[in-house]
Design an enzyme around this catalytic site. Structure first.
Site, PDB file in Angstrom:
ATOM      1  N   CYS A   9      -0.595   4.050   2.207  1.00 51.31           N
ATOM      2  CA  CYS A   9      -0.298   3.822   3.871  1.00 51.31           C
ATOM      3  C   CYS A   9       1.210   4.148   4.093  1.00 51.31           C
ATOM      4  O   CYS A   9       1.348   4.741   5.103  1.00 51.31           O
ATOM      5  CB  CYS A   9      -0.770   2.568   4.251  1.00 51.31           C
ATOM      6  SG  CYS A   9      -2.259   1.874   3.213  1.00 51.31           S
ATOM      7  N   ASP A  10       2.160   3.476   3.454  1.00 54.53           N
ATOM      8  CA  ASP A  10       3.257   3.706   3.608  1.00 54.53           C
ATOM      9  C   ASP A  10       4.332   4.449   2.922  1.00 54.53           C
ATOM     10  O   ASP A  10       5.479   4.561   3.542  1.00 54.53           O
ATOM     11  CB  ASP A  10       4.005   2.140   3.655  1.00 54.53           C
ATOM     12  CG  ASP A  10       3.179   1.174   4.490  1.00 54.53           C
ATOM     13  OD1 ASP A  10       2.489   1.497   5.338  1.00 54.53           O
ATOM     14  OD2 ASP A  10       2.859  -0.177   3.791  1.00 54.53           O
ATOM     15  N   CYS A  59       0.852  -1.156   0.073  1.00 50.95           N
ATOM     16  CA  CYS A  59      -0.132   0.152  -0.095  1.00 50.95           C
ATOM     17  C   CYS A  59       1.087   1.288  -0.005  1.00 50.95           C
ATOM     18  O   CYS A  59       1.341   1.596   1.222  1.00 50.95           O
ATOM     19  CB  CYS A  59      -0.986  -0.120   1.281  1.00 50.95           C
ATOM     20  SG  CYS A  59      -1.873   1.565   1.330  1.00 50.95           S
TER      21      CYS A  59
END
Ligand code: NAP
Length: 297
Positions: A132-133, A129
């Protein structure tokens, strides 16, 4: 007993809940993670009619608020089993719930590479992701694996955060939409490596490099992160006794009817040719309407 138990709160499940609640049906939505599904992982959505530009996370939040405001009961549990008798019993989070109809809208999860180092460095440089990261790798060198819409979207997103992004694809042609291909080709800090297969992810505490096989032999790319974006895999093992599957996807047409009366499948989880937020939302509307017809004729 609920009129409809909806399994999954991605765009398909949430759209089904909105339609079903507006039709006056009692609805439980089961979601073991956050509402939004794959949509929440999408950096930017620019092809949903009426909304020129929105992040996947914001669209997920808006849909979820709409669904909840209409009185949908959201049960924060992963569904372990569904059994059929006079009605359907859904086992989730150690409890059992009954419903007259089921809409399966559990989407699909990102596929894994299955190479050495992937599991070991998952969460320590290996990610599924970018949204997200990505920020963990601000100013660093990263790489994205894949050649579809997700991989190219992820590469473009990361190019705005990272010093450089390698986009590694197994063929010499992308399957992504032209607008995204044009985007990666015109981004100076994205370097594309075609016809290359990742072989191993290397690191100490965290990822330090990825080894790839190319036509010219093995090559080691120094990178702080490997973002894997190589497609989706359905998660339907739990339904294999309930409905027919094909390559893991639930067999269902555009009317969302599965091989079992009273069970409908909507969104990425079913056999279909176009997996998009808008087609998932359309499926949800269809499934709720078909469930209502099944209940009340
Ligand atoms: P996808 O379209 O299935 O693409 C997967 C990519 O990964 C392909 O380029 C494939 O290579 C490559 N690949 C597959 N297995 C591999 C392996 N073991 N090793 C290396 N590479 C591998 O998946 P996706 O991009 O995640 O998209 C999933 C669905 O969501 C698609 O229907 C897509 O259109 C949709 N989506 C749409 C949007 C949008 O409209 N903006 C955004 C994201 C996703 P080959 O090309 O050689 O097969």
């Amino acid at each position: 007993m609920f009129d409809i138990a909806i399994i999954g709160a991605g765009p398909a499940g949430m759209s089904a809940a909105i339609y079903a609640r507006r039709a006056g049906l009692s609805v439980a939505v089961f979601e073991g993670e956050m509402c939004g599904g794959q949509m929440i992982l999408t950096p930017e959505v620019e092809n949903y009619p009426g909304i020129a530009h929105i992040s996947g996370a914001e669209l997920s939040y808006t849909m979820s608020e709409q669904m909840r405001t209409l009185g949908t009961e959201v049960i924060d549990s992963h569904v372990d089993k569904v059994t059929a008798s006079d009605c359907y019993t859904v086992s989730a989070g150690g409890k059992e719930y009954t419903a007259k109809t089921i809409i399966i809208a559990n989407g699909a999860k990102r596929r894994k590479l299955g190479i050495e180092g992937e599991e070991k460095f998952s969460g320590r440089g290996v990610s599924y992701c970018a949204v997200c990261d990505g920020m963990f790798f601000k100013g660093k060198i990263t790489c994205v694996i894949g050649g579809g819409n997700t991989a190219l979207e992820d590469a473009i997103y990361l190019s705005r955060i990272c010093e450089k992004v390698y986009l590694i694809h197994r063929r010499d042609e992308f399957r992504a939409k032209k607008i995204l291909v044009d985007g990666v080709l015109s981004t100076p800090n994205i370097e594309i490596i075609y016809s290359a297969m990742p072989k191993e992810i290397i690191g100490d505490m965290k990822v330090t490099s990825v080894v790839i096989n190319t036509a010219d032999g093995e090559r080691t790319i120094d990178t702080s992160a490997v973002f894997v974006a190589i497609g989706l895999e359905p998660q339907n093992q739990v339904f294999e006794e309930l409905v027919a599957l094909s390559d893991g996807y639930i067999v269902a047409g555009d009317d969302t009817h599965t091989t079992r009366d009273g069970v409908f499948a909507a969104g990425d989880t079913r056999t279909k040719s176009l997996r998009q937020i808008v087609t998932a939302a359309a499926d949800g509307a269809m499934a709720a309407t078909e469930a209502e017809k099944y209940l009340f004729g």
